[in-house]
Design a protein around this motif. Sequence first.
Motif, PDB file in Angstrom:
ATOM      1  N   LEU A  53       9.335 -19.105  51.664  1.00  0.00           N
ATOM      2  CA  LEU A  53      10.570 -19.608  51.069  1.00  0.00           C
ATOM      3  C   LEU A  53      10.269 -20.557  49.914  1.00  0.00           C
ATOM      4  CD1 LEU A  53      12.584 -20.344  54.356  1.00  0.00           C
ATOM      5  CD2 LEU A  53      12.718 -18.330  52.886  1.00  0.00           C
ATOM      6  N   ALA A  54       9.283 -21.419  50.114  1.00  0.00           N
ATOM      7  CA  ALA A  54       8.909 -22.346  49.049  1.00  0.00           C
ATOM      8  C   ALA A  54       8.353 -21.589  47.852  1.00  0.00           C
ATOM      9  CB  ALA A  54       7.879 -23.352  49.574  1.00  0.00           C
ATOM     10  N   GLN A  55       7.532 -20.583  48.103  1.00  0.00           N
ATOM     11  CA  GLN A  55       6.964 -19.799  47.001  1.00  0.00           C
ATOM     12  C   GLN A  55       8.049 -19.049  46.236  1.00  0.00           C
ATOM     13  OE1 GLN A  55       4.140 -17.572  49.374  1.00  0.00           O
ATOM     14  NE2 GLN A  55       2.410 -18.825  48.654  1.00  0.00           N
ATOM     15  N   ARG A  56       9.052 -18.572  46.960  1.00  0.00           N
ATOM     16  CA  ARG A  56      10.149 -17.860  46.301  1.00  0.00           C
ATOM     17  C   ARG A  56      10.930 -18.813  45.394  1.00  0.00           C
ATOM     18  NH1 ARG A  56      14.209 -15.605  50.434  1.00  0.00           N
ATOM     19  NH2 ARG A  56      12.231 -14.801  51.245  1.00  0.00           N
ATOM     20  N   ILE A  57      11.178 -20.028  45.890  1.00  0.00           N
ATOM     21  CA  ILE A  57      11.890 -21.023  45.071  1.00  0.00           C
ATOM     22  C   ILE A  57      11.085 -21.364  43.826  1.00  0.00           C
ATOM     23  CG2 ILE A  57      12.664 -23.424  45.010  1.00  0.00           C
ATOM     24  CD1 ILE A  57      13.434 -23.089  47.966  1.00  0.00           C
ATOM     25  N   LEU A  58       9.787 -21.571  43.990  1.00  0.00           N
ATOM     26  CA  LEU A  58       8.939 -21.912  42.853  1.00  0.00           C
ATOM     27  C   LEU A  58       8.890 -20.765  41.838  1.00  0.00           C
ATOM     28  CD1 LEU A  58       6.013 -23.718  44.701  1.00  0.00           C
ATOM     29  CD2 LEU A  58       7.779 -24.770  43.275  1.00  0.00           C
ATOM     30  N   GLU A  59       8.890 -19.517  42.344  1.00  0.00           N
ATOM     31  CA  GLU A  59       8.907 -18.362  41.446  1.00  0.00           C
ATOM     32  C   GLU A  59      10.235 -18.281  40.698  1.00  0.00           C
ATOM     33  OE1 GLU A  59       8.058 -14.917  39.341  1.00  0.00           O
ATOM     34  OE2 GLU A  59       6.796 -16.449  40.254  1.00  0.00           O
ATOM     35  N   ASP A  60      11.336 -18.565  41.406  1.00  0.00           N
ATOM     36  CA  ASP A  60      12.637 -18.579  40.742  1.00  0.00           C
ATOM     37  C   ASP A  60      12.688 -19.643  39.647  1.00  0.00           C
ATOM     38  OD1 ASP A  60      13.520 -16.538  42.347  1.00  0.00           O
ATOM     39  OD2 ASP A  60      14.630 -17.838  43.739  1.00  0.00           O
ATOM     40  N   VAL A  61      12.141 -20.810  39.930  1.00  0.00           N
ATOM     41  CA  VAL A  61      12.123 -21.882  38.931  1.00  0.00           C
ATOM     42  C   VAL A  61      11.275 -21.465  37.730  1.00  0.00           C
ATOM     43  CG1 VAL A  61      11.346 -24.237  38.476  1.00  0.00           C
ATOM     44  CG2 VAL A  61      12.571 -23.706  40.591  1.00  0.00           C
ATOM     45  N   ARG A  62      10.137 -20.822  38.003  1.00  0.00           N
ATOM     46  CA  ARG A  62       9.289 -20.358  36.895  1.00  0.00           C
ATOM     47  C   ARG A  62      10.047 -19.371  36.019  1.00  0.00           C
ATOM     48  NH1 ARG A  62       6.740 -16.275  35.206  1.00  0.00           N
ATOM     49  NH2 ARG A  62       7.365 -15.002  36.988  1.00  0.00           N
ATOM     50  N   GLN A  63      10.818 -18.480  36.648  1.00  0.00           N
ATOM     51  CA  GLN A  63      11.585 -17.510  35.877  1.00  0.00           C
ATOM     52  C   GLN A  63      12.683 -18.187  35.067  1.00  0.00           C
ATOM     53  OE1 GLN A  63      12.950 -14.138  38.143  1.00  0.00           O
ATOM     54  NE2 GLN A  63      10.982 -13.843  39.154  1.00  0.00           N
ATOM     55  N   VAL A  64      13.281 -19.244  35.624  1.00  0.00           N
ATOM     56  CA  VAL A  64      14.283 -20.006  34.868  1.00  0.00           C
ATOM     57  C   VAL A  64      13.645 -20.636  33.636  1.00  0.00           C
ATOM     58  CG1 VAL A  64      15.760 -22.047  34.908  1.00  0.00           C
ATOM     59  CG2 VAL A  64      15.812 -20.443  36.820  1.00  0.00           C
ATOM     60  N   VAL A  65      12.476 -21.238  33.823  1.00  0.00           N
ATOM     61  CA  VAL A  65      11.784 -21.879  32.703  1.00  0.00           C
ATOM     62  C   VAL A  65      11.392 -20.846  31.646  1.00  0.00           C
ATOM     63  CG1 VAL A  65       9.702 -23.154  32.039  1.00  0.00           C
ATOM     64  CG2 VAL A  65      10.964 -23.805  34.103  1.00  0.00           C
ATOM     65  N   ASP A  66      10.848 -19.708  32.112  1.00  0.00           N
ATOM     66  CA  ASP A  66      10.476 -18.651  31.170  1.00  0.00           C
ATOM     67  C   ASP A  66      11.704 -18.097  30.451  1.00  0.00           C
ATOM     68  OD1 ASP A  66       7.878 -18.983  31.947  1.00  0.00           O
ATOM     69  OD2 ASP A  66       7.780 -17.177  33.191  1.00  0.00           O
ATOM     70  N   GLY A  67      12.797 -17.925  31.203  1.00  0.00           N
ATOM     71  CA  GLY A  67      14.022 -17.422  30.590  1.00  0.00           C
ATOM     72  C   GLY A  67      14.565 -18.376  29.552  1.00  0.00           C
ATOM     73  N   ALA A  68      14.518 -19.676  29.842  1.00  0.00           N
ATOM     74  CA  ALA A  68      14.981 -20.669  28.868  1.00  0.00           C
ATOM     75  C   ALA A  68      14.131 -20.625  27.607  1.00  0.00           C
ATOM     76  CB  ALA A  68      14.951 -22.069  29.488  1.00  0.00           C
ATOM     77  N   SER A  69      12.825 -20.455  27.792  1.00  0.00           N
ATOM     78  CA  SER A  69      11.932 -20.364  26.636  1.00  0.00           C
ATOM     79  C   SER A  69      12.260 -19.146  25.784  1.00  0.00           C
ATOM     80  CB  SER A  69      10.480 -20.298  27.116  1.00  0.00           C
ATOM     81  OG  SER A  69       9.595 -20.128  26.027  1.00  0.00           O
ATOM     82  N   GLU A  70      12.563 -18.015  26.443  1.00  0.00           N
ATOM     83  CA  GLU A  70      12.905 -16.795  25.705  1.00  0.00           C
ATOM     84  C   GLU A  70      14.238 -16.947  24.976  1.00  0.00           C
ATOM     85  OE1 GLU A  70      12.819 -13.640  28.511  1.00  0.00           O
ATOM     86  OE2 GLU A  70      10.629 -13.448  28.461  1.00  0.00           O
ATOM     87  N   ILE A  71      15.183 -17.635  25.603  1.00  0.00           N
ATOM     88  CA  ILE A  71      16.482 -17.855  24.956  1.00  0.00           C
ATOM     89  C   ILE A  71      16.314 -18.746  23.732  1.00  0.00           C
ATOM     90  CG2 ILE A  71      18.735 -18.966  25.243  1.00  0.00           C
ATOM     91  CD1 ILE A  71      18.665 -17.967  28.163  1.00  0.00           C
ATOM     92  N   ARG A  72      15.523 -19.819  23.874  1.00  0.00           N
ATOM     93  CA  ARG A  72      15.290 -20.707  22.727  1.00  0.00           C
ATOM     94  C   ARG A  72      14.605 -19.975  21.585  1.00  0.00           C
ATOM     95  NH1 ARG A  72      13.507 -24.231  26.774  1.00  0.00           N
ATOM     96  NH2 ARG A  72      11.347 -23.825  26.163  1.00  0.00           N
ATOM     97  N   ALA A  73      13.688 -19.076  21.922  1.00  0.00           N
ATOM     98  CA  ALA A  73      12.929 -18.342  20.911  1.00  0.00           C
ATOM     99  C   ALA A  73      13.676 -17.102  20.412  1.00  0.00           C
ATOM    100  CB  ALA A  73      11.569 -17.937  21.476  1.00  0.00           C
ATOM    101  N   LEU A  74      14.928 -16.906  20.886  1.00  0.00           N
ATOM    102  CA  LEU A  74      15.757 -15.759  20.482  1.00  0.00           C
ATOM    103  C   LEU A  74      15.105 -14.425  20.849  1.00  0.00           C
ATOM    104  CD1 LEU A  74      17.064 -17.048  17.027  1.00  0.00           C
ATOM    105  CD2 LEU A  74      18.246 -17.056  19.225  1.00  0.00           C
ATOM    106  N   ARG A  75      14.402 -14.425  21.977  1.00  0.00           N
ATOM    107  CA  ARG A  75      13.862 -13.177  22.511  1.00  0.00           C
ATOM    108  C   ARG A  75      14.723 -12.653  23.664  1.00  0.00           C
ATOM    109  NH1 ARG A  75       8.968 -16.181  22.013  1.00  0.00           N
ATOM    110  NH2 ARG A  75       9.013 -16.591  24.266  1.00  0.00           N
ATOM    111  N   ARG A  76      15.819 -13.355  23.915  1.00  0.00           N
ATOM    112  CA  ARG A  76      16.704 -12.984  25.013  1.00  0.00           C
ATOM    113  C   ARG A  76      18.043 -13.661  24.783  1.00  0.00           C
ATOM    114  NH1 ARG A  76      15.245 -14.247  31.373  1.00  0.00           N
ATOM    115  NH2 ARG A  76      17.188 -13.510  32.302  1.00  0.00           N
ATOM    116  N   GLY A  77      19.139 -12.996  25.181  1.00  0.00           N
ATOM    117  CA  GLY A  77      20.444 -13.627  25.072  1.00  0.00           C
ATOM    118  C   GLY A  77      21.491 -12.706  24.488  1.00  0.00           C
ATOM    119  N   PHE A  78      22.690 -13.268  24.313  1.00  0.00           N
ATOM    120  CA  PHE A  78      23.828 -12.525  23.805  1.00  0.00           C
ATOM    121  C   PHE A  78      24.427 -13.256  22.613  1.00  0.00           C
ATOM    122  CE2 PHE A  78      23.614 -11.536  28.337  1.00  0.00           C
ATOM    123  CZ  PHE A  78      23.678 -10.150  28.322  1.00  0.00           C
ATOM    124  N   LEU A  79      24.897 -12.486  21.660  1.00  0.00           N
ATOM    125  CA  LEU A  79      25.694 -13.004  20.556  1.00  0.00           C
ATOM    126  C   LEU A  79      27.081 -12.407  20.695  1.00  0.00           C
ATOM    127  CD1 LEU A  79      26.083 -14.476  17.836  1.00  0.00           C
ATOM    128  CD2 LEU A  79      25.325 -12.358  16.718  1.00  0.00           C
TER     129      LEU A  79
END
Length: 303
Positions: free
Chosen positions: A69-95
């Motif tokens: 359960l802890a590993q799953r939470i940490l993986e989810d957090v990592r994906q949130v951080v990676d997703g935020a980085s992709e959104i900031r870099a305009l590699r992901r998102g919606f216009l």
Amino acid sequence: MNISLRQMRAFAAVTHSGSFTGAARQLNLTQSAVSMLVQQLEQELRLQLFDRSRGAITLTEAGRNLLPLAQRILEDVRQVVDGASEIRALRRGFLRVATSQMMACTWVASILNAFGEQHPQISVRLKDAVADDVVDTVRHGAVELGIGPDRLTGDDVTRSFLMNVPLRFVCPEGHPAYGRASVAWKDLRNERWIGYSNEFTRHLERSLHAHGHDFALNTVSDVGFLTTALALAGHGMGVLVAPEYARSFADNFGVRFIPLRGPAVQREYFVYQRKGQSLSPAGAAFLTLLRQRHGMPRRKLVH
């Protein structure tokens, strides 16, 4: 409970490395800091996660049950951080943008094409509507940005000036003005006008009155879309005034766009946003491109 990600990272690191010393190196912390984080987590959970005996660290049965359960939470957090980085870099998102139907398929389409070439991983959602609906589309949160002519906004929508768009006289082949370089308003009093927006007609008449012309458009046909008005004009059913960006359809409908004089008239166009709503990185990048492509034209009317 007051459980922190730092505590769960310490728990996972100790499990992975098999010791507090190894976990400290992995997390770039002191051994005592790692030990304290694990103890805090155990206190919050009211469970012992590790057996500590003779320097050996082993997971308890409770620790083995909670580790996935802890590993799953940490993986989810990592994906949130990676997703935020992709959104900031305009590699992901919606216009999400709204504009009038004719502007959508002409000028805005060219800007969206340039935006797509720069940011191919951003998904574009374009709401094409009548100009009167652009502000409401922004107000209801269906889009981040609206592009359109001057409209009342209310307290919940803000606007910023984008550009002046010249307005042109549109007539079919065979009309007396068809071959002229320009046409004066005083020569248009007896024309049969095609209307496609009551608000636009009122704006046009107000602009003429402001320049000393007691001018009322004799509307003989009234439609909902500019494309339909152009089609009627092409069939000789009347004339109209249309924004310059619609000129690309002139050949399709057999009409000509002619500059107006005495006075030359323009229309202000604005960018609309919900008040207090921050733009996404994709929305901010698109707005920057809009302004770059039009260089913030001057608002002064040409006479």
